[in-house]
Design a protein around this motif. Structure first.
Motif, PDB file in Angstrom:
ATOM      1  N   SER A  27       0.829  -1.213   0.000  1.00  0.00           N
ATOM      2  CA  SER A  27       0.000   0.000   0.000  1.00  0.00           C
ATOM      3  C   SER A  27       0.859   1.257   0.000  1.00  0.00           C
ATOM      4  N   MET A  28       1.737   1.388  -0.997  1.00  0.00           N
ATOM      5  CA  MET A  28       2.573   2.581  -1.099  1.00  0.00           C
ATOM      6  C   MET A  28       1.730   3.767  -1.555  1.00  0.00           C
ATOM      7  N   PRO A  29       1.916   4.946  -0.954  1.00  0.00           N
ATOM      8  CA  PRO A  29       1.113   6.118  -1.333  1.00  0.00           C
ATOM      9  C   PRO A  29       1.308   6.496  -2.809  1.00  0.00           C
ATOM     10  N   PRO A  30       0.258   6.988  -3.453  1.00  0.00           N
ATOM     11  CA  PRO A  30       0.377   7.394  -4.867  1.00  0.00           C
ATOM     12  C   PRO A  30       1.473   8.438  -5.082  1.00  0.00           C
ATOM     13  N   GLU A  31       1.637   9.391  -4.138  1.00  0.00           N
ATOM     14  CA  GLU A  31       2.687  10.406  -4.302  1.00  0.00           C
ATOM     15  C   GLU A  31       4.060   9.756  -4.364  1.00  0.00           C
ATOM     16  N   ALA A  32       4.274   8.730  -3.559  1.00  0.00           N
ATOM     17  CA  ALA A  32       5.560   8.038  -3.554  1.00  0.00           C
ATOM     18  C   ALA A  32       5.794   7.325  -4.878  1.00  0.00           C
ATOM     19  N   ILE A  33       4.748   6.676  -5.405  1.00  0.00           N
ATOM     20  CA  ILE A  33       4.884   5.986  -6.697  1.00  0.00           C
ATOM     21  C   ILE A  33       5.195   6.993  -7.806  1.00  0.00           C
ATOM     22  N   LYS A  34       4.530   8.136  -7.756  1.00  0.00           N
ATOM     23  CA  LYS A  34       4.791   9.176  -8.761  1.00  0.00           C
ATOM     24  C   LYS A  34       6.258   9.594  -8.742  1.00  0.00           C
ATOM     25  N   HIS A  35       6.831   9.799  -7.544  1.00  0.00           N
ATOM     26  CA  HIS A  35       8.230  10.212  -7.452  1.00  0.00           C
ATOM     27  C   HIS A  35       9.162   9.107  -7.940  1.00  0.00           C
ATOM     28  N   CYS A  36       8.819   7.858  -7.702  1.00  0.00           N
ATOM     29  CA  CYS A  36       9.626   6.742  -8.204  1.00  0.00           C
ATOM     30  C   CYS A  36       9.629   6.727  -9.734  1.00  0.00           C
ATOM     31  N   ILE A  37       8.440   6.926 -10.328  1.00  0.00           N
ATOM     32  CA  ILE A  37       8.340   6.970 -11.794  1.00  0.00           C
ATOM     33  C   ILE A  37       9.209   8.099 -12.345  1.00  0.00           C
ATOM     34  N   SER A  38       9.136   9.266 -11.712  1.00  0.00           N
ATOM     35  CA  SER A  38       9.914  10.423 -12.173  1.00  0.00           C
ATOM     36  C   SER A  38      11.409  10.167 -12.054  1.00  0.00           C
ATOM     37  N   ALA A  39      11.858   9.571 -10.936  1.00  0.00           N
ATOM     38  CA  ALA A  39      13.282   9.308 -10.742  1.00  0.00           C
ATOM     39  C   ALA A  39      13.800   8.288 -11.758  1.00  0.00           C
ATOM     40  N   CYS A  40      13.005   7.229 -12.029  1.00  0.00           N
ATOM     41  CA  CYS A  40      13.419   6.241 -13.035  1.00  0.00           C
ATOM     42  C   CYS A  40      13.499   6.871 -14.424  1.00  0.00           C
ATOM     43  N   TYR A  41      12.543   7.726 -14.723  1.00  0.00           N
ATOM     44  CA  TYR A  41      12.557   8.434 -16.006  1.00  0.00           C
ATOM     45  C   TYR A  41      13.837   9.255 -16.167  1.00  0.00           C
ATOM     46  N   SER A  42      14.202  10.005 -15.118  1.00  0.00           N
ATOM     47  CA  SER A  42      15.443  10.795 -15.171  1.00  0.00           C
ATOM     48  C   SER A  42      16.662   9.888 -15.285  1.00  0.00           C
ATOM     49  N   GLY A  43      16.633   8.747 -14.604  1.00  0.00           N
ATOM     50  CA  GLY A  43      17.765   7.815 -14.680  1.00  0.00           C
ATOM     51  C   GLY A  43      18.000   7.316 -16.088  1.00  0.00           C
ATOM     52  N   ILE A  44      16.920   7.028 -16.821  1.00  0.00           N
ATOM     53  CA  ILE A  44      17.070   6.562 -18.211  1.00  0.00           C
ATOM     54  C   ILE A  44      17.695   7.653 -19.077  1.00  0.00           C
ATOM     55  N   LEU A  45      17.260   8.887 -18.884  1.00  0.00           N
ATOM     56  CA  LEU A  45      17.829   9.987 -19.677  1.00  0.00           C
ATOM     57  C   LEU A  45      19.300  10.207 -19.346  1.00  0.00           C
ATOM     58  N   TRP A  46      19.691  10.046 -18.072  1.00  0.00           N
ATOM     59  CA  TRP A  46      21.105  10.175 -17.710  1.00  0.00           C
ATOM     60  C   TRP A  46      21.926   9.058 -18.352  1.00  0.00           C
ATOM     61  N   GLU A  47      21.383   7.854 -18.415  1.00  0.00           N
ATOM     62  CA  GLU A  47      22.088   6.757 -19.088  1.00  0.00           C
ATOM     63  C   GLU A  47      22.275   7.050 -20.572  1.00  0.00           C
ATOM     64  N   LEU A  48      21.252   7.638 -21.195  1.00  0.00           N
ATOM     65  CA  LEU A  48      21.369   8.011 -22.608  1.00  0.00           C
ATOM     66  C   LEU A  48      22.453   9.067 -22.802  1.00  0.00           C
ATOM     67  N   LEU A  49      22.492  10.060 -21.915  1.00  0.00           N
ATOM     68  CA  LEU A  49      23.497  11.118 -22.024  1.00  0.00           C
ATOM     69  C   LEU A  49      24.907  10.556 -21.836  1.00  0.00           C
ATOM     70  N   GLN A  50      25.072   9.657 -20.879  1.00  0.00           N
ATOM     71  CA  GLN A  50      26.387   9.044 -20.658  1.00  0.00           C
ATOM     72  C   GLN A  50      26.830   8.247 -21.881  1.00  0.00           C
ATOM     73  N   LEU A  51      25.909   7.491 -22.468  1.00  0.00           N
ATOM     74  CA  LEU A  51      26.248   6.701 -23.655  1.00  0.00           C
ATOM     75  C   LEU A  51      26.638   7.614 -24.811  1.00  0.00           C
ATOM     76  N   GLU A  52      25.930   8.712 -24.975  1.00  0.00           N
ATOM     77  CA  GLU A  52      26.218   9.637 -26.069  1.00  0.00           C
ATOM     78  C   GLU A  52      27.563  10.334 -25.882  1.00  0.00           C
ATOM     79  N   ASN A  53      27.865  10.732 -24.652  1.00  0.00           N
ATOM     80  CA  ASN A  53      29.111  11.468 -24.383  1.00  0.00           C
ATOM     81  C   ASN A  53      30.294  10.554 -24.092  1.00  0.00           C
ATOM     82  N   GLY A  54      30.022   9.260 -23.862  1.00  0.00           N
ATOM     83  CA  GLY A  54      31.108   8.342 -23.492  1.00  0.00           C
ATOM     84  C   GLY A  54      31.752   8.689 -22.172  1.00  0.00           C
TER      85      GLY A  54
END
Length: 974
Positions: free
Chosen positions: A609-636
């Protein structure tokens, strides 16, 4: 001037007419228009040849020049000597109007392409060179200028925009050329007057007997010529400019403002007067930014002249407030020009500007528009950061050291700090720095800044208080960052995205200077301010992230207890901090992906029973993590991991994330989670679209949405965007917020189509709501429709048919066996078809392939199935769709109408002979294909040209002219 009177009837609606872009083979290539258009002969040579023709036979020469203006309008009509001598201008123009053979919204002076841009330039050069070469005799023969100005006056008053636009451009250039002639005559007058006075003062023995008579005669002739030119200028101004400066065509108004600025600057003794300035002042309120810009550009040189200062006082007092308000103009170029205008007022009319006017410019240094902010920075330099003779001498520090190395910047930096403090925008120091760094050298005077901070004040020198020191450190840090990176602050990007070689070289030089200076002074600064945490930017990110990592793992390990508010607060607070920091910092080294993603995966598990606000923040953090991985791959930039390993990890994370978000968007009952999942998927699809294929490293992670994901996204917007408000008790603020959220959902979906992530056909379900939801989403759908057409006209057209067919099927399903073609639902579908048809514009040639494909799909849908299972002898069940498709028949070319008709008859063979009511849609669709349509020629009126000044009746008649333009432009409104 009768055509401008208030009692005259309103002219007939104006036709849109243009010339054919390619000359036909029968066109006479020896005409002046063809020579100027082809550019095979110089303008000077062409004018000289015409002058020889005019001297030999002035009637044929006049016809040639009049024909030039008709040809330059795109008209193929020919003016003969007999027509010119026996017909009124109105009759000639009416005859010429009938010679247009192509419906289009383009004509020579506005056509695109190098040839036509060169033609417009040559057109203007020809007019001005013609007057220049004729300035000593021909323009005074009371024949050429009388007839030319008379024709241009009538053309400029025409309801046909082509004639009005071309004639106004020619007339304004004629006036500019006449102004130059007037200046030449004025110089000759002054020289003759001096020669006469010198000759008159000689003794009778030294004086030539007939010299004075010759000079008097010459002076009288020059005065007569000057009066003639002024009369021409006055008449042309009152008969053309006064009416056209407020024309409905934007470029006509812009031409008038640009040229009157030249007249005022070149011939101020005649034009720099309030009776002329008022037209520019009134047009400062024009609804089009380009016209307002031309007004400011016309006025600015006048305000940069000390000699003209006295003639502008009344205008400045009346229109100064309007100019100051234009610094906030929605058009960036206009706002920049307005700020520079105010700078000129500050230089030459300083007493006119009030403190409130200056303060309105001050705040613009914090504007998000960089060009405006930099212009405001120049105003600050002129108003606040300029040294004068009263500046104090160089002061010495407590140790006796002179303020070096550039002591001139010492008081300016103190003023800069005080300005920053008084602005009360202490979080936006980077914006202030960016506004000044390119225009004021003190922003890179590191020595002076650090000297202020490290040296104690000496005798007679005021010390910096804590707030001033903190502000100076903030500004210095921002200066260092921008000088070292060359990047503007977030939210304020330069107009040119490509960095020039000069800019790169400047950044390199600044880095060297920074390093050389701060490698010695930074330890001393840190030593002095180490005890003051507010003034030392400590690099504590790693410590903070370590704490967040430990805290997050601890709260995630503990199961959430229902009703434990402290535990819920700790969990939500920790996840919110992680989400915020992950948006601006790479948290990849802390390996937070697994715990965050697992928390999202368990969102639909009833046992968690995790609060919806907590799930929203998890989704946002994972989304940012994917973009950081893309940036690292692009810049080496990720060390210790091969590119293939990074690609695999990123691909795994991306696939798992989008799959989970798709599931949440469908199944989640919590709006907060569902909305965050949908928005994240839309943004990632754009980030990982085909644009990455150009980089071999990123090609393996390109993500193409399958049909299932496309349908999921479409279902989401159909369910949560195109909904009707059922609860009328909701307050207005809540309704506005809900609408804003739905518009955001729709915009994200439309971006996927615009960026070619989703095929255009997926937009059919959105297009169907174009008319029904026009108030809420019409602008978004219209934008997507235009972008879709740019991507592929044919696919866009076929998508329109698909959208209309969906609505038609809905009507069929609701109506049962037969659709009521008089129903409100059927009319709404026809209205949508009409809106689609208007969106194609007037260029049938460009849209030819798309329109024919549209008709083919429409016919196939209407005739499939060919027989009605409930009535085998009746029409096909979808035949009524042809009445909807009939809205597009006007967009077909004549030759394509025959092709579509043959295709239609082939599928409805032996059926169109039926005259039953159920076959009416076929007849409604077929008749325009058979008969076509025609237009009536517009009526024009004549304005006679007189040698003497006369009452033009003010601006009367302009209202009718404007209304005609507005009415005839309705077809363009779509």
């Amino acid at each position: 001037m009768s055509s401008s009177s208030k009692d005259s009837p309103s002219p007939a609606p104006r036709r849109k007419i243009a010339a054919v872009k390619k000359p036909v083979s029968l066109e006479d290539e020896s005409t002046v228009f063809c020579i100027i258009r082809n550019g095979k002969s110089s303008v000077q040579k062409t004018v000289d040849e015409w002058i020889e023709q005019y001297k030999a036979d002035r009637d044929s020469g006049l016809c040639a020049i009049l024909q030039f203006f008709i040809g330059a309008s795109g008209c193929k009509g020919k003016i003969t000597s007999q027509m010119q001598s026996s017909m009124e201008n109105a009759a000639i123009i009416r005859r010429m109007t009938e010679e247009f053979d192509e419906e289009s919204d383009e004509y020579p002076i506005i056509m695109s392409g190098p040839q036509w841009k060169k033609f417009r330039s040559n057109f203007c050069d020809f007019v001005q060179t013609l007057v220049k070469q004729c300035q000593y005799s021909i323009i005074y023969d009371q024949y050429l200028m009388d007839n030319v100005i008379s024709l241009l006056t009538s053309l400029s008053d025409s309801q046909v925009r082509v004639f009005r636009h071309t004639a106004t451009l020619a007339a304004m250039k004629f006036m500019t050329a006449l102004v130059e002639v007037a200046l030449t005559v004025s110089i000759h007058l002054d020289n003759t007057s001096r020669q006469y006075e010198a000759e008159r003062q000689k003794t009778s023995d030294e004086r030539a007997s007939d010299r004075l008579e010759v000079l008097i005669a010459k002076h009288q002739e020059l005065e007569k010529n000057m009066d003639e030119i002024k009369e021409l200028l006055t008449y042309t101004f009152k008969s053309i400019f006064v009416h056209r400066y407020r024309d409905t065509v934007t470029d006509i108004r812009a031409i008038c403002m640009a040229e009157i600025g030249i007249w005022m600057r070149r011939f101020p003794q005649n034009f720099l007067d309030d009776s002329y300035l008022k037209y520019v002042g009134w047009t400062l309120n024009d609804k089009v930014g380009d016209v307002r810009l031309k007004c400011l550009q016309a006025l600015q040189p006048l305000y940069a002249s000390e000699q003209l200062k006295g003639k502008l006082e009344l205008f400045t007092s009346k229109f100064k407030d309007r100019v100051v308000s234009m610094t906030l103009d929605i058009d960036c170029d206009v706002a920049v020009q307005a700020v520079r205008f105010v700078i000129n007022i500050l230089k030459y009319h300083r007493e006119v500007l009030l403190d409130k006017d200056c303060e309105a410019i001050y705040v613009l240094v914090f504007s998000s528009r960089r060009a405006v902010a930099q212009a405001a920075g120049e105003f600050l330099n002129e108003r606040l950061f300029a040294l004068d003779d009263t500046s104090p001498p160089a002061l010495r520090t407590h140790r006796g050291k002179k303020r070096l190395p550039n002591r001139a910047n010492t008081p300016l930096i103190r003023d800069l700090v005080q300005f920053f403090i008084e602005s009360e925008l202490h979080e936006h120091g980077a914006y202030l720095v960016d506004s000044l760094i390119d225009s004021n050298e003190m922003m890179k005077d590191w020595e002076c800044m650090t000297d202020f901070l490290m040296e104690d004040p000496g005798p007679g020198e005021e010390s910096l208080d804590d707030e001033q020191e903190t502000s100076l450190i903030e500004l210095m840090t921002c200066c260092i960052k921008q000088a070292a990176t060359g990047e503007s602050p977030v939210g304020r990007k330069p107009a040119r995205k490509v960095t020039t070689t000069k800019q790169i070289h400047q950044v390199q030089e600044d880095r060297v200077r920074l390093t050389e200076h701060f490698i010695q002074t930074l330890p001393l600064l840190l030593g002095k301010f180490i005890a003051d945490p507010e003034k030392v930017a400590s690099n504590a990110k790693n410590t903070l992230f370590d704490y967040l990592d430990k805290r997050l793992r601890d709260v995630l390990k503990e199961p959430v207890t229902a009703g434990d508010e402290d535990q819920v607060f700790a969990l939500v607070s920790s996840l919110e901090k992680v989400a915020i920091f992950s948006s601006s910092h790479n948290l990849g080294p802390w390996n937070l992906w697994d715990p965050l993603f697992n928390a999202v995966r368990e969102a639909n598990d009833p046992s968690h029973s995790m609060p919806p606000e907590a799930i929203k923040h998890c989704i946002s953090a994972c989304y940012s993590g994917i973009l950081w991985e893309l940036l690292q791959l692009e810049n080496g930039s990720r060390r210790g991991t091969s590119a293939s390993q990074q690609q695999k990890q990123l691909r795994d994370h991306l696939d798992a994330y989008i799959l989970l978000m798709k599931e949440l968007a469908i199944t989640s009952n919590v709006a907060l989670v569902r909305d965050q999942a949908y928005m994240s998927v839309c943004d990632l699809l754009i980030a990982f679209s085909k644009k990455l294929e150009g980089n071999p490293l990123l090609r393996p992670v390109v993500y193409q949405p399958d049909r299932d994901l496309q349908q999921t996204l479409n279902n989401f917007i159909q369910k949560y965007v195109f909904v009707e408000e059922e609860d009328e008790e909701i307050d207005e603020e809540t309704q506005v917020e809900a609408l804003h959220k739905r518009r955001s959902y729709l915009s994200n979906f439309c971006k996927l189509v615009v960026y070619n992530v989703l095929p255009i056909q997926t937009a059919a379900d959105v297009f169907r709501h174009y008319v029904k939801c026009d108030d809420d989403y019409g602008d978004i759908i219209k934008m997507m429709l235009g972008k879709a057409r740019e991507i592929n006209k044919v696919s866009c057209a076929r998508t329109m048919v698909l959208s209309l067919s969906m609505l038609f099927r809905d009507l069929s399903r609701d109506a049962g066996s037969r659709i009521d073609r008089q129903s409100e639902g059927f009319f709404s579908v026809k209205e949508l078809a009409k809106r689609f048809a208007l969106s194609f514009g007037l260029d049938a040639v460009k849209n030819r392939e798309a329109i024919t494909a549209l008709h083919r799909d429409a016919i196939l849908f209407a005739t499939n199935p060919p027989k009605n299972p409930n009535d085998p002898t009746g029409p096909p069940p979808n035949l009524a769709f042809l009445e909807i498709a009939a809205e597009f028949t006007k967009k077909l070319l004549k030759q394509d109408k025959r092709t579509v008709l043959q295709f239609l008859d082939r599928l409805t063979v032996e059926r169109h002979s039926s005259r039953g009511r159920e076959w009416e849609p076929l007849m409604l669709y077929r008749n325009p294909l058979v008969h076509g349509e025609t237009d009536l020629p517009p009526q024009t009126s004549r304005r006679a040209y007189g040698r003497r000044r006369r009452d033009t009746g003010g601006d009367d008649g302009e209202i009718a002219d404007d209304n005609d333009d507005a009415g005839s432009d309705q077809e363009m409104a779509g």
